[in-house]
Every structure is written in C-alpha cells, then in structure tokens.
Design an enzyme around this catalytic site. Structure first.
Site, PDB file in Angstrom:
ATOM      1  N   HIS A   1       6.753  -7.395  -2.374  1.00  0.00           N
ATOM      2  CA  HIS A   1       6.593  -6.754  -1.067  1.00  0.00           C
ATOM      3  C   HIS A   1       7.595  -7.359  -0.069  1.00  0.00           C
ATOM      4  O   HIS A   1       7.526  -7.064   1.128  1.00  0.00           O
ATOM      5  CB  HIS A   1       5.177  -6.973  -0.517  1.00  0.00           C
ATOM      6  CG  HIS A   1       4.107  -6.207  -1.239  1.00  0.00           C
ATOM      7  ND1 HIS A   1       4.286  -4.935  -1.712  1.00  0.00           N
ATOM      8  CD2 HIS A   1       2.820  -6.544  -1.548  1.00  0.00           C
ATOM      9  CE1 HIS A   1       3.160  -4.517  -2.299  1.00  0.00           C
ATOM     10  NE2 HIS A   1       2.274  -5.475  -2.217  1.00  0.00           N
TER      11      HIS A   1
ATOM     12  N   SER B   1      -4.158   2.949   4.666  1.00  0.00           N
ATOM     13  CA  SER B   1      -4.436   2.304   3.382  1.00  0.00           C
ATOM     14  C   SER B   1      -4.491   0.779   3.530  1.00  0.00           C
ATOM     15  O   SER B   1      -5.371   0.109   2.978  1.00  0.00           O
ATOM     16  CB  SER B   1      -3.356   2.709   2.368  1.00  0.00           C
ATOM     17  OG  SER B   1      -3.648   2.188   1.101  1.00  0.00           O
TER      18      SER B   1
ATOM     19  N   LYS C   1       0.798  -1.243   0.000  1.00  0.00           N
ATOM     20  CA  LYS C   1       0.000   0.000   0.000  1.00  0.00           C
ATOM     21  C   LYS C   1       0.825   1.286   0.000  1.00  0.00           C
ATOM     22  O   LYS C   1       0.325   2.356   0.374  1.00  0.00           O
ATOM     23  CB  LYS C   1      -1.019   0.046   1.163  1.00  0.00           C
ATOM     24  CG  LYS C   1      -1.829  -1.195   1.361  1.00  0.00           C
ATOM     25  CD  LYS C   1      -2.337  -1.802   0.091  1.00  0.00           C
ATOM     26  CE  LYS C   1      -3.427  -1.009  -0.582  1.00  0.00           C
ATOM     27  NZ  LYS C   1      -3.784  -1.657  -1.900  1.00  0.00           N
TER      28      LYS C   1
HETATM   29  P1  A3P Z   1      -5.062   4.818  -0.497  1.00  0.00           P
HETATM   30  O1  A3P Z   1      -5.655   3.577   0.087  1.00  0.00           O
HETATM   31  O2  A3P Z   1      -4.508   5.734   0.543  1.00  0.00           O
HETATM   32  O3  A3P Z   1      -5.994   5.545  -1.413  1.00  0.00           O
HETATM   33  P2  A3P Z   1      -0.394  -0.193  -3.654  1.00  0.00           P
HETATM   34  O4  A3P Z   1      -0.463  -0.027  -5.125  1.00  0.00           O
HETATM   35  O5  A3P Z   1       0.998  -0.284  -3.112  1.00  0.00           O
HETATM   36  O6  A3P Z   1      -1.292  -1.279  -3.195  1.00  0.00           O
HETATM   37  O7  A3P Z   1      -0.921   1.178  -3.003  1.00  0.00           O
HETATM   38  C1  A3P Z   1      -2.256   1.540  -3.069  1.00  0.00           C
HETATM   39  C2  A3P Z   1      -2.385   2.966  -2.590  1.00  0.00           C
HETATM   40  O8  A3P Z   1      -1.845   3.840  -3.591  1.00  0.00           O
HETATM   41  C3  A3P Z   1      -3.842   3.378  -2.404  1.00  0.00           C
HETATM   42  O9  A3P Z   1      -3.802   4.389  -1.386  1.00  0.00           O
HETATM   43  C4  A3P Z   1      -4.159   3.940  -3.772  1.00  0.00           C
HETATM   44  O10 A3P Z   1      -5.287   4.777  -3.804  1.00  0.00           O
HETATM   45  C5  A3P Z   1      -2.868   4.717  -4.038  1.00  0.00           C
HETATM   46  N1  A3P Z   1      -2.683   5.013  -5.462  1.00  0.00           N
HETATM   47  C6  A3P Z   1      -2.759   4.179  -6.508  1.00  0.00           C
HETATM   48  N2  A3P Z   1      -2.573   4.848  -7.661  1.00  0.00           N
HETATM   49  C7  A3P Z   1      -2.351   6.145  -7.337  1.00  0.00           C
HETATM   50  C8  A3P Z   1      -2.103   7.325  -8.095  1.00  0.00           C
HETATM   51  N3  A3P Z   1      -2.043   7.302  -9.409  1.00  0.00           N
HETATM   52  N4  A3P Z   1      -1.935   8.485  -7.403  1.00  0.00           N
HETATM   53  C9  A3P Z   1      -2.004   8.523  -6.060  1.00  0.00           C
HETATM   54  N5  A3P Z   1      -2.229   7.428  -5.289  1.00  0.00           N
HETATM   55  C10 A3P Z   1      -2.407   6.251  -5.925  1.00  0.00           C
END
Ligand code: A3P
Length: 310
Positions: free
Chosen positions: A123, A153, A62
């Site tokens: 991860h 998140s 996340k």
């Molecule tokens: P939130 O839950 O705070 O919205 P991962 O890809 O490592 O699983 O991380 C997911 C997190 O990154 C989520 O955070 C998601 O909304 C955010 N995220 C994914 N794409 C994004 C983007 N283009 N810009 C900003 N945040 C992004």
C-alpha cells in the site's frame, strides 16, 4: 516449509500475538503516516531487493487489492483453483511492508522463504516503494478505486481491523480522508503518484470500476501485461472463481484466517459489498458537495478517469 505448513504457522502466530495487538498509532515516514510497527522497521523495508521476476500489486487500502492478488495467483497457476487454495492470501501473496508484534511473521520474512516469481502486495505510495523494484524493472499493477467508494470501504475496514486507528464518526472520517490523515496517507497523492509514473515504470494502471463493469476484459488485460496466454476456458474459470460471491465464500481469500480479535468480521465483513456507488448510501447531499469541491482542487490537472458510478 510448504505453504500449507506456513499457513498453520501464520495462523498460530497471530493467535499467540493477539494480546499484544492493538490499534497502533501512526508515525510519519517521510511525511506519510504509517502504523508504528512499519515505521519502526522502515530501513529493512526500504532495503528490500526483489527479484526481476517478482510482481508488485500496489493499491491505496481498500481499492481491490485482494481481488487482484487472487486473479494474478490464478493466472500464474494457469487457472488451477485447487493450487490457489493452498494458503490464505497474505501467505500466498505477502504484504511487503507489514510488521506486527512477534511471532507474527513480517511480510519480508514470508517473502524470504518463497521462490520468485512472487506476488508482492503493497500500500506504499510510489515514492516509498523500495527502489529495487524499479532498478530491477519489476512489473507492477496499480489498482485504483474512486475516492468516495474507497473511503466508504476504508471506514468500515477501520472499524473491524483492530490494528488500525479508530475510524471515529463518519462525518469526521471524511475530513481525515480529505487531509490524508489515515494509514498510508493521502488517497489523492497515492493515485496521482502512480499515475504520473505509469509509463516510465511500465506500471499497469487499472480501475476497480472497470473490473466490476467487465471482469473478463480486465483479467485479459492483466494476462497480456504478464505475457501470459491462457485459453478462453481458463480465463472464464478465473473470472468465475474471483467473483465477489465466490471470494466471499472462499476461506483462502476472505480473511477468515485472521482471528476475530484482530479482524472482527461481525463489525463489518472483509468482503463487505463489493459494489460501485455504495457511497450514495453514506454521503449526505451536503457532504457530497463539500467533498466534490475539495476533490476538484486536490485532483486539478490530474486527468485520471475515475468513475463513481458504472
Ligand atoms: P467493499 O468494502 O466496498 O465491499 P482490499 O482488498 O484492497 O482491501 O479491498 C477490499 C474491497 O474490495 C472491499 O470493498 C471488498 O468487498 C472488495 N472486493 C474484494 N473482492 C472482490 C471481488 N471479487 N469483487 C468485487 N469486490 C471485491
């Protein structure tokens, strides 16, 4: 098999396996709690031999993995947005250690069918990354996100991802996070592990908050690290295509490829908020104080410039 065909196979496989998908228990591998399927297949993961041209994208869950995967795929394809809609993220950029019930292909199986250079997601904490990556001098990007937003998140994700342990109530989740009892272990050890190795292993260490603050600057930073030189126009297109709003609407990036029985996006969307500072909507003043006191102890001497606001 083309990536389009692979995508179909992937989605059908998940549908077929739905009945055997469950909230998997965590089993420690060298002290790090991992989903049981990963732990049971650990030897084959550890033995993985990447090609020297492969790129590793490593994160604590996340922290901005999917965003970075999308940016890198676009950089590798000279900003060709159509090419980057060829398949969903986990098919275009396989998840190294993921193992699920058959017939869902493992990350290793997907990787086997691809030609290098591959964009490989992990991860795993630094000490569990297969040594072949460092022996072959692969490039690696580590994306770090401040602990509080990262935890918020993860809390929402654990609610919607039916293969992860139940998050339980928020108050208890904070303690599990501080004790490193979540899948992939301690956030604190994870971010510190890559930080201390970043120079010796030529790891590009970037921050989610910097990406939010100035996405263009960070896309260019990644581009230079990858020894690419794309025009200003292409960089602008990449920044636009990877905005939160556009990725949320992009079915090849928003994980709508995973059926609701596995990722229940009505509980919490994968592309949830995409902000810095959402933690202020979750932590009480007491929880924040308790967390900060513990943070100071766990991060003593680390000097990693995290920001909880921008
Ligand atoms: P939130 O839950 O705070 O919205 P991962 O890809 O490592 O699983 O991380 C997911 C997190 O990154 C989520 O955070 C998601 O909304 C955010 N995220 C994914 N794409 C994004 C983007 N283009 N810009 C900003 N945040 C992004």
């Amino acid at each position: 098999m083309s990536q389009k065909e692979e995508e179909l196979t992937y989605e059908v496989a998940i549908e077929k396996a739905t009945a055997s998908l469950t909230r998997f228990p965590l089993i420690p591998v060298r002290g790090i709690p991992l989903m049981s399927y990963i732990a049971q297949n650990w030897d084959s993961i550890w033995a993985f031999r990447p090609d020297p041209s492969d790129l590793l994208i490593a994160t604590y869950p996340k922290a901005g993995t999917t965003w970075t995967q999308e940016i890198v795929d676009l950089l590798f394809h000279n900003g060709d947005t159509e090419a980057c809609k060829r398949a969903p993220t986990p098919v275009r950029s396989p998840f190294l250690e993921i193992f699920s019930p058959p017939p869902i292909p493992s990350g290793l199986e997907l990787l086997e069918k691809m030609d290098p250079p591959r964009i490989i997601k992990t991860h795993l904490p630094f000490q569990l990354v297969p040594p072949g990556f460092w022996e072959n001098k692969c490039k690696a990007i580590y994306v770090a996100r401040n602990a509080k937003d990262n935890m918020v998140s993860y809390f929402h994700f654990d609610g919607m991802n039916k293969t992860q342990p139940e998050p339980g109530p928020w108050e208890g989740y904070i303690h599990k996070f501080m004790r490193g009892e979540l899948s992939w272990g301690s956030w604190y050890d994870h971010v510190k592990g890559y930080w201390v190795e970043r120079e010796r292993r030529n790891i590009l260490y970037i921050f989610y908050e910097d990406m939010k603050e100035n996405p263009r600057r960070e896309v260019e930073r990644i581009m230079r690290y990858l020894d690419l030189s794309l025009s200003d126009e292409v960089v602008s297109r990449i920044v636009e295509f990877t905005s939160f709003k556009n990725m949320k609407e992009n079915p090849m990036a928003n994980y709508s490829c995973i059926p609701k029985s596995v990722f229940d996006q009505s509980v919490s969307p994968f592309m949830r908020k995409g902000e810095v500072g959402d933690w202020t909507n979750h932590f009480t003043a007491e929880q924040s104080k308790m967390f900060d006191d513990d943070y100071e102890k766990q991060m003593k001497g680390a000097n990693i410039p995290f920001r909880t606001q921008i």
